[in-house]
Design a protein around this motif. Structure first.
Motif, PDB file in Angstrom:
ATOM      1  N   UNK A  40       0.806  -1.223   0.000  1.00 26.38           N
ATOM      2  CA  UNK A  40       0.000   0.000   0.000  1.00 26.38           C
ATOM      3  C   UNK A  40       0.840   1.275   0.000  1.00 26.38           C
ATOM      4  N   UNK A  41       2.042   1.206   0.541  1.00 21.60           N
ATOM      5  CA  UNK A  41       3.012   2.300   0.475  1.00 21.60           C
ATOM      6  C   UNK A  41       4.283   1.741  -0.137  1.00 21.60           C
ATOM      7  N   UNK A  42       4.979   2.534  -0.903  1.00 24.03           N
ATOM      8  CA  UNK A  42       6.148   2.018  -1.608  1.00 24.03           C
ATOM      9  C   UNK A  42       7.172   1.458  -0.619  1.00 24.03           C
ATOM     10  N   UNK A  43       7.504   0.208  -0.830  1.00 21.63           N
ATOM     11  CA  UNK A  43       8.498  -0.438   0.009  1.00 21.63           C
ATOM     12  C   UNK A  43       7.985  -0.910   1.350  1.00 21.63           C
ATOM     13  N   UNK A  44       6.699  -0.677   1.642  1.00 18.74           N
ATOM     14  CA  UNK A  44       6.090  -1.102   2.901  1.00 18.74           C
ATOM     15  C   UNK A  44       5.041  -2.164   2.586  1.00 18.74           C
ATOM     16  N   UNK A  45       5.250  -3.371   3.097  1.00 23.48           N
ATOM     17  CA  UNK A  45       4.434  -4.511   2.689  1.00 23.48           C
ATOM     18  C   UNK A  45       3.554  -5.016   3.828  1.00 23.48           C
ATOM     19  N   UNK A  46       2.374  -5.498   3.437  1.00 22.26           N
ATOM     20  CA  UNK A  46       1.436  -6.107   4.379  1.00 22.26           C
ATOM     21  C   UNK A  46       1.140  -7.519   3.877  1.00 22.26           C
ATOM     22  N   UNK A  47       1.712  -8.500   4.564  1.00 23.51           N
ATOM     23  CA  UNK A  47       1.596  -9.881   4.124  1.00 23.51           C
ATOM     24  C   UNK A  47       0.562 -10.681   4.917  1.00 23.51           C
ATOM     25  N   UNK A  48      -0.136 -10.059   5.861  1.00 23.42           N
ATOM     26  CA  UNK A  48      -0.912 -10.821   6.843  1.00 23.42           C
ATOM     27  C   UNK A  48      -1.920 -11.770   6.190  1.00 23.42           C
ATOM     28  N   UNK A  49      -2.774 -11.252   5.326  1.00 17.70           N
ATOM     29  CA  UNK A  49      -3.814 -12.108   4.759  1.00 17.70           C
ATOM     30  C   UNK A  49      -3.233 -13.115   3.781  1.00 17.70           C
ATOM     31  N   UNK A  50      -2.282 -12.691   2.969  1.00 21.07           N
ATOM     32  CA  UNK A  50      -1.662 -13.615   2.022  1.00 21.07           C
ATOM     33  C   UNK A  50      -0.970 -14.751   2.762  1.00 21.07           C
TER      34      UNK A  50
END
Length: 442
Positions: free
Chosen positions: A74-84
């Motif tokens: 959602x932000x460049x270089x900031x990742x959200x992997x929780x659901x995946x």
């Protein structure tokens, strides 16, 4: 491909059964034919009956939104992997494959990407960084990736996107090459819709795949989304699958659903069964058609009503998690005796779900489905178990006395025909916990 409806935190159907015919589950029937059968899923729904069907019937899962660019970066270089991560863990726990979806698409991208001012060199770097990061995270854990999604217009020209407009058609080769470097074991696909039969769009896709193979670009398969309309399965679908296979690539039906104009009727259900069987049979007949994935297995999970007004009932299960004739169409195509009709109906049922939660409140909904019966008016009743209080309701008149809730039809939606449904929603407060009540109809 498409975003699903709002994530359902949990589901409970009062009196719902998930009985099937004596056939083996779809995943076993498909395996006997050398095929994989899958479904799209949302991480927030992987509990209860939903999880039981997703794991018991299907040998593959595709995250409906959790691996798309806007979800994971959602932000460049900031990742959200929780659901995946949750979906991958679910698949591993149930001996299922995972199909990654999707790395490069024109839709569901974050604002920083779509609204950015990029040079071609910068955009190539952004593309490479994202693909490398995401594919590397799941290296060795995913069977396949839909690397590039929906590259073409209906006439076979390239779709105008941030990628094509800035990098030309070679963004496709770059994406595939980058994905192969990040995970040499995952099968790499190009995925699109309205390419199930032989037409200008599918021929453009065919020519692209041939060109990529001639150039030595890594491409392992073609995904045919198969978002179809009742009675309109292309008559040349098997021929089209075969011509792609003859290029030396695998073919997957990746997002199958078959929508109908509502209300659902037995006649439409019979046609839908025939349509599902035709698609699955076409895949079963071609050795290199390796998998068939439905885009959500239950009508309560379908994107169709939100996008196509007046259409729905597109999946193999109804909103109460009962298999429809469409389910048996798939089963029969994979060699099952199936059943010519779904299990006996036991009338009208209510399905309670939570669609979103926040610190001190939540949004819920109740869907009333009728099969083998009808209603001219209705009341849905339940008792909250943890002090929840309804603060607002729509499409119903709701009252609450203590923990007891009664919701009655509005003046315009009391009739629920055989094969039909009606949904109402509400906002409510909660504190600490939000257990699901059982709903009765009165």
């Amino acid at each position: 491909m498409f975003a699903g409806t709002a994530a359902v935190g949990a589901l409970l159907a009062a009196g719902t059964t998930t009985a099937h015919a004596a056939d083996a589950p779809l995943r076993d029937l498909a395996a006997a034919k050398g095929k994989v059968v899958g479904t799209a899923v949302s991480g927030g729904k992987l509990n209860g009956t939903y999880a039981d069907i997703a794991s018991g019937q299907f040998s593959s899962v595709t995250p409906d939104n959790a691996m798309k660019w806007g979800s994971v970066e959602p932000s460049r270089g900031s990742y959200n992997w929780a659901e995946a991560d949750q979906i991958v863990a679910f698949a591993q726990a149930h001996n299922q494959q995972v199909r990654g979806h999707t790395l490069v698409w024109h839709s569901q991208n974050p604002n920083w990407l779509t609204n950015g001012s990029w040079t071609a060199a910068q955009l190539r770097t952004v593309l490479q960084d994202h693909i490398t990061t995401e594919v590397t995270r799941y290296k060795g854990k995913l069977a396949a990736w839909d690397v590039v999604n929906e590259a073409f217009n209906e006439d076979g020209t390239y779709r105008s996107t941030i990628w094509y407009d800035n990098l030309g058609s070679d963004y496709i080769a770059q994406a595939l090459t980058t994905a192969r470097a990040a995970d040499p074991s995952a099968k790499l696909y190009i995925n699109d819709y309205n390419v199930e039969g032989v037409n200008a769009k599918s021929t453009a896709l065919y020519n692209l795949v041939k060109s990529l193979k001639d150039r030595g670009v890594p491409i392992d398969g073609v995904g045919l989304q198969a978002h179809l309309i009742l009675g309109q399965v292309p008559t040349d679908i098997q021929k089209n699958i075969q011509r792609f296979a003859d290029l030396g690539v695998d073919v997957a039906i990746t997002e199958l659903d078959i929508r109908m104009q509502l209300p659902y009727t037995d006649a439409k259900g019979a046609q839908q069964k025939a349509d599902y069987k035709n698609v699955a049979s076409a895949c079963a007949a071609v050795t290199r058609c390796v998998s068939l994935t439905v885009w959500g297995f239950t009508d309560s999970d379908s994107w169709v009503p939100d996008v196509f007004s007046g259409y729905g009932a597109a999946t193999p299960y109804n909103e109460s998690f009962a298999p429809k004739p469409a389910y048996y169409g798939i089963a029969e195509a994979f060699g099952g005796s199936g059943g010519t009709t779904p299990p006996p109906s036991d009338g009208c049922k209510a399905v309670y779900s939570v669609t979103s939660e926040w610190n001190d409140g939540f949004t819920g909904q109740v869907t009333i489905n009728c099969s083998g019966a009808s209603l001219s008016s209705w009341k849905a009743k339940w008792t909250f178990g943890a002090g929840q209080r309804i603060t607002q309701a729509w499409n119903a008149d709701c009252t609450q006395s203590g923990a007891a809730v009664t919701c009655s039809n509005a003046s315009w939606n009391g009739t629920v025909p055989n094969g039909g449904s009606v949904t109402f929603g509400f906002n409510a407060s909660w504190s600490g916990s939000n257990p699901l009540p059982s709903v009765t109809l009165g």
